[in-house]
Write a protein that holds these residues in place. Structure first.
Motif: not given
Length: 115
Positions: A6-17, A76-92
């Motif tokens: 898995e890749s693509g994680g990081g630090l983002v502000q609430a409301g970001g993607s 051979n890939a799967v993706y997850l686009q995450m928008n309108s992120l919230k602090p409660e989405d913080t996870d591995v």
């Protein structure tokens, strides 16, 4: 044993993607329904989104309308686009087969959403 990467994680502000990616060697993804899971320290791993071989999708209620799962069998890939992120989405975040996780769990990718 198949172990997704898995890749693509990081630090983002609430409301970001953020956009997550998951790949594995071989063509194993093309014959499996796949899902994205997440886990916070001390909590049980939960399914966030799943996608079938025919690309039918389903989502946890907490992410409906904000997250989108997709797949590219040729890559051979799967993706997850995450928008309108919230602090409660913080996870591995991890990917694995869905609805039952058959692969060896990868390292996951950390997503941190600041308020």
């Amino acid at each position: 044993q198949v172990q997704p990467v898995e890749s693509g994680g990081g630090l983002v502000q609430a409301g970001g993607s953020l956009g997550l990616s998951c790949v594995a060697s071989g063509s194993i993804f093309s014959i499996r329904s796949m899902g994205w899971y997440r886990q916070a320290p001390g909590k049980q791993r939960e399914l966030v989104a799943g996608i079938t071989l025919r690309s039918s999708t389903n989502y946890a209620d907490s992410v409906k309308g904000r997250f989108t799962i997709s797949r590219d069998n040729a890559k051979n890939a799967v993706y997850l686009q995450m928008n309108s992120l919230k602090p409660e989405d913080t996870d591995v975040y991890y990917c694995n087969t869905f609805p039952t996780a058959y692969f060896t769990w990868g390292q996951g990718t950390q997503v941190t959403v600041s308020s």
